[in-house]
Design an enzyme around this catalytic site. Structure first.
Site, PDB file in Angstrom:
ATOM      1  N   HIS A 137      -1.996  78.384  49.746  1.00  0.00           N
ATOM      2  CA  HIS A 137      -2.132  79.266  50.791  1.00  0.00           C
ATOM      3  C   HIS A 137      -0.831  79.294  51.663  1.00  0.00           C
ATOM      4  O   HIS A 137      -0.588  77.998  52.296  1.00  0.00           O
ATOM      5  CB  HIS A 137      -3.556  79.052  51.659  1.00  0.00           C
ATOM      6  CG  HIS A 137      -3.783  77.847  52.275  1.00  0.00           C
ATOM      7  ND1 HIS A 137      -3.975  76.655  51.420  1.00  0.00           N
ATOM      8  CD2 HIS A 137      -3.697  77.256  53.425  1.00  0.00           C
ATOM      9  CE1 HIS A 137      -4.416  75.527  52.080  1.00  0.00           C
ATOM     10  NE2 HIS A 137      -3.850  76.033  53.240  1.00  0.00           N
ATOM     11  N   HIS A 167      -0.084  80.265  55.696  1.00  0.00           N
ATOM     12  CA  HIS A 167      -0.443  80.498  56.947  1.00  0.00           C
ATOM     13  C   HIS A 167       0.592  81.479  57.661  1.00  0.00           C
ATOM     14  O   HIS A 167       1.722  81.313  57.682  1.00  0.00           O
ATOM     15  CB  HIS A 167      -0.493  79.163  58.103  1.00  0.00           C
ATOM     16  CG  HIS A 167      -1.295  78.113  57.405  1.00  0.00           C
ATOM     17  ND1 HIS A 167      -2.422  77.875  57.957  1.00  0.00           N
ATOM     18  CD2 HIS A 167      -1.346  77.139  56.366  1.00  0.00           C
ATOM     19  CE1 HIS A 167      -3.206  76.952  57.373  1.00  0.00           C
ATOM     20  NE2 HIS A 167      -2.476  76.670  56.412  1.00  0.00           N
TER      21      HIS A 167
END
Ligand SMILES: [Zn+2]
Length: 325
Positions: free
Chosen positions: A285, A287
């Site tokens: 992921h 950010h």
């Protein structure tokens, strides 16, 4: 069913595909080229617009093109072209019959050794192990815009390039495929980001067939968004080029949307791999963290910058990394 003639006992779509092949007489016409049917119809994973993929073993390109042109050249959308694929001379021919797209693919490779046939064969083995839910979900992923191999990679949480990884698995024994199926089940049950990709509650800001962006539960600054691949990939080094490019595009698009929506153009993009790096959820992921002056968040060097390293040390490190590119 890996033999095209078995389609006549299959689903309505498979029986329709069989009827098209019989009406065209194409498996007889191309008989000298040992044709096999690959693609989605034998797996019952066809979606509207899926083509009938016929793979042939072709050593005389010109003769093969003549057969195709003489027999099917009058049909709608007929096109035949020569190319080089994977270093091999290749013929690709497309046309439609009764609205069904047909693609004939020829290379000097025994048809059962072709990538397309081996993909289909390993996909059939995975589906047999994973059950009807897997087929339904892969059909849903394909209807949402994924091609077959990326859809398998997503469902089974395969690392790397979907086409290459599936070819590697094609040579592996049943126990290894069973491990793949078990691991995928465990990941789907445990990974919160996979669950969001499958529809669990999240505040979504963007979605396409491959990537997803949603608000982080913890909003250190308003607009903290996470961008993920829908496929469970643990670390950035396990991403293939295609998925990496799609993620990069989503990161840039969402960054622009955050800027426009919140009036904040200062932003960190960061991504952690491994516990020492601060990774908490082992599904890649990125950010996207909007920043405001003096917000006191996230600094790579909390105290002060270390001094510049000498050129000799930098060059030696660069040599080692470059050698692996
Ligand atoms: Zn996951």
């Amino acid at each position: 069913m890996l033999n095209w003639e078995d389609l006549r006992h299959g689903t309505a779509a498979q029986r329709a595909a069989y009827a098209v092949l019989k009406e065209l007489g194409i498996m007889d016409t191309l008989g000298p080229y040992h044709p096999v049917l690959a693609g989605t119809f034998p797996l019952d994973l066809n979606v509207p617009g899926s083509d009938l993929d016929i793979i042939c073993e072709v050593h005389d390109i010109q003769a093969f093109r003549r057969v195709l042109t003489d027999t099917y050249g009058h049909l709608p959308g007929f096109e035949v072209r020569s190319a080089t694929r994977n270093g091999l001379p290749t013929v690709v021919c497309n046309f439609t019959w009764r609205g069904v797209p047909v693609e004939v693919f020829g290379q000097p490779v025994p048809t059962r050794d072709s990538s397309a046939f081996r993909h289909m064969a390993v996909e059939a083995r995975l589906l047999a192990l994973a059950g009807t839910d897997a087929a339904a979900e892969i059909r849903r992923l394909k209807a949402g815009g994924l091609k077959t191999e990326p859809a398998f990679a997503q469902y089974f949480a395969l690392p790397g390039d979907p086409y290459e990884t599936l070819l590697t698995l094609a040579d592996r024994p049943a126990e290894e495929l069973e491990r793949v199926v078990r691991r995928a089940r465990q990941i789907r049950a445990a990974c919160p980001f996979c669950q969001i990709a499958m529809g669990a509650e999240a505040s979504l800001v963007y979605e396409d067939p491959y990537t997803l962006a949603f608000l982080n539960l913890c909003q250190a600054n308003p607009g903290h968004v996470l961008v993920i691949p829908k496929r469970h990939v643990e670390r950035v080094c396990d991403l293939d080029d295609d998925l990496t490019a799609r993620l990069g595009r989503t990161v840039a698009r969402v960054s622009r949307a955050i800027r426009e929506a919140l009036g904040v153009s200062d932003l960190n993009v960061f991504q952690n791999n491994g516990e020492p790096a601060g990774q908490e959820i082992f599904h890649v992921h990125f950010h996207l963290l909007p920043r405001r002056p003096g917000d006191g968040l996230f600094r790579v060097y909390p105290e002060r910058l270390p001094p510049h390293q000498s050129r000799a040390v930098l060059d030696a490190l660069a040599d080692r990394i470059r050698a692996q590119m």
